[in-house]
Write an enzyme that holds these catalytic residues in place. Structure first.
Site, short mmCIF file in Angstrom:
data_model
loop_
_atom_site.label_atom_id
_atom_site.label_comp_id
_atom_site.label_asym_id
_atom_site.label_seq_id
_atom_site.Cartn_x
_atom_site.Cartn_y
_atom_site.Cartn_z
N ASN A 9 18.53 22.28 -9.24
CA ASN A 9 19.76 22.60 -8.50
C ASN A 9 20.82 22.99 -9.52
O ASN A 9 21.41 22.12 -10.17
CB ASN A 9 20.18 21.38 -7.68
CG ASN A 9 21.51 21.57 -6.97
OD1 ASN A 9 22.04 22.69 -6.91
ND2 ASN A 9 22.05 20.49 -6.43
N LYS A 11 23.64 24.18 -9.03
CA LYS A 11 25.01 23.94 -8.53
C LYS A 11 25.88 25.15 -8.85
O LYS A 11 25.37 26.27 -8.85
CB LYS A 11 25.58 22.63 -9.08
CG LYS A 11 24.64 21.45 -8.83
CD LYS A 11 25.28 20.11 -9.07
CE LYS A 11 24.26 19.02 -8.79
NZ LYS A 11 24.82 17.67 -8.89
N HIS A 96 23.26 18.30 0.67
CA HIS A 96 23.49 17.64 -0.62
C HIS A 96 24.74 16.77 -0.51
O HIS A 96 25.68 17.10 0.21
CB HIS A 96 23.66 18.70 -1.71
CG HIS A 96 23.70 18.12 -3.08
ND1 HIS A 96 24.83 17.56 -3.61
CD2 HIS A 96 22.72 17.99 -4.01
CE1 HIS A 96 24.55 17.10 -4.82
NE2 HIS A 96 23.28 17.35 -5.09
N GLU A 98 27.18 16.43 -2.34
CA GLU A 98 28.43 17.16 -2.64
C GLU A 98 28.89 17.95 -1.42
O GLU A 98 30.09 18.07 -1.15
CB GLU A 98 28.23 18.06 -3.87
CG GLU A 98 28.19 17.22 -5.15
CD GLU A 98 27.31 17.77 -6.25
OE1 GLU A 98 26.99 18.98 -6.26
OE2 GLU A 98 26.90 16.97 -7.13
N GLU A 168 18.74 10.99 -2.98
CA GLU A 168 19.70 11.09 -4.07
C GLU A 168 20.80 10.06 -3.89
O GLU A 168 21.80 10.32 -3.20
CB GLU A 168 20.32 12.49 -4.11
CG GLU A 168 19.29 13.59 -4.34
CD GLU A 168 19.91 14.81 -5.03
OE1 GLU A 168 19.36 15.20 -6.05
OE2 GLU A 168 20.93 15.32 -4.55
N GLY A 174 24.75 12.91 -11.49
CA GLY A 174 25.64 13.38 -12.54
C GLY A 174 26.30 12.26 -13.34
O GLY A 174 27.21 12.51 -14.11
N SER A 214 20.41 12.07 -11.97
CA SER A 214 20.24 11.86 -13.41
C SER A 214 18.78 11.77 -13.85
O SER A 214 18.43 10.95 -14.70
CB SER A 214 21.03 10.62 -13.86
OG SER A 214 22.42 10.79 -13.59
#
Ligand code: PGA
Length: 257
Positions: A9, A11, A96, A98, A168, A174, A214
């Protein structure tokens, strides 16, 4: 036996030249020694053309990071599944964290998007996962159950390989704080049970559940060795060819067992 599936991904990262260089390096390496792992890269929509060119002739699949549920119309700023398909995509990441936390996507939105993506002939990678506060409150299982029902409930899945679920945990994305393999396996086990309730036991056995948050070369093999961890959704570590390839090779090592 579920084929391991590792997806990158990107991003909102890299420019066109960097995208070409990265994807060409990964595709070139995998052309030289074919992988038992299914591999995909998901660049920003504006880079799908250069990504498609870089991956041409390789087994690496091209994916998008979002799609709208409508096929066309007055939806300024949105991209339809059919448009993504025409741009060369075979899959789309949906829901996702985000998208959920920064852009207000709900489980109901994710369900609509997932249905539209599958109907357009694209595969879906649907993300779920609890926040740090939810885990601290002991609510992980409840949250995962709610997300599975809300984001996937009622879908008619003929071929379970076309739907991937990415677990996730939001606190691991991250941050460098990876879930331990045991923690991730426990969550994946819960997810498979919820998928069985929502979509049927046979379908749930065939759905790949990726871990994301991560994932790095040094933790990938222990995560991917877990019985219900069928791959990885990789953010930061997919931006370097060497680290993404190392994660793919870790998937191959577990597939051989
Ligand atoms: P990360 O991102 O690997 O950088 O934690 C994973 C993701 O958000 O998909």
């Amino acid at each position: 036996m579920r084929q391991p599936f590792v997806a990158g991904n990107i991003k909102m990262n890299l420019n066109r030249a960097e995208t070409t260089a990265l994807l060409s390096a990964v595709a070139g390496s995998l052309r030289q020694s074919a992988s038992s792992v299914e591999v995909a890269y998901c660049p920003p929509a504006a880079h799908l053309d250069v990504a498609r060119a870089a991956l041409a002739g390789s087994a690496v699949r091209l994916g998008a990071q979002n799609a709208h549920w409508e096929s066309k119309g007055a939806f300024t700023g949105e991209v339809s599944p059919a448009m993504l398909r025409e741009a060369g995509c075979g899959l789309v990441i949906l829901g996702h964290s985000e998208r959920r936390t920064l852009f207000g996507e709900t489980d109901a939105d994710v369900l609509r998007k997932t249905r539209a993506v599958l109907e357009a002939g694209l595969d879906a990678v649907v993300c779920v996962g609890e926040t740090e506060a939810e885990r601290a409150a002991g609510a992980t299982e409840v949250v995962l159950a709610r997300q599975v029902v809300g984001s996937l409930g009622g879908l008619d899945i003929q071929d379970p390989r076309r739907l991937t679920v990415a677990y996730e945990p939001v606190w691991a994305i991250g941050t460098g704080n990876t879930a331990t393999p045991e923690m991730a396996q426990a969550a994946h086990r819960v997810l498979r049970g919820e998928l069985a309730k929502a979509l049927g036991a046979h379908t749930a056995e065939g759905i790949r559940i990726q871990y994301g948050g991560s994932v790095k070369p040094d933790n990938a093999e222990a995560l991917l060795a877990q019985p219900d961890i069928d791959g990885a959704l990789v953010g930061g570590a997919c931006l370097e060819a060497s680290s993404f390839l190392a994660i793919i090779r870790a998937g191959e090592a577990t597939a051989r067992r």
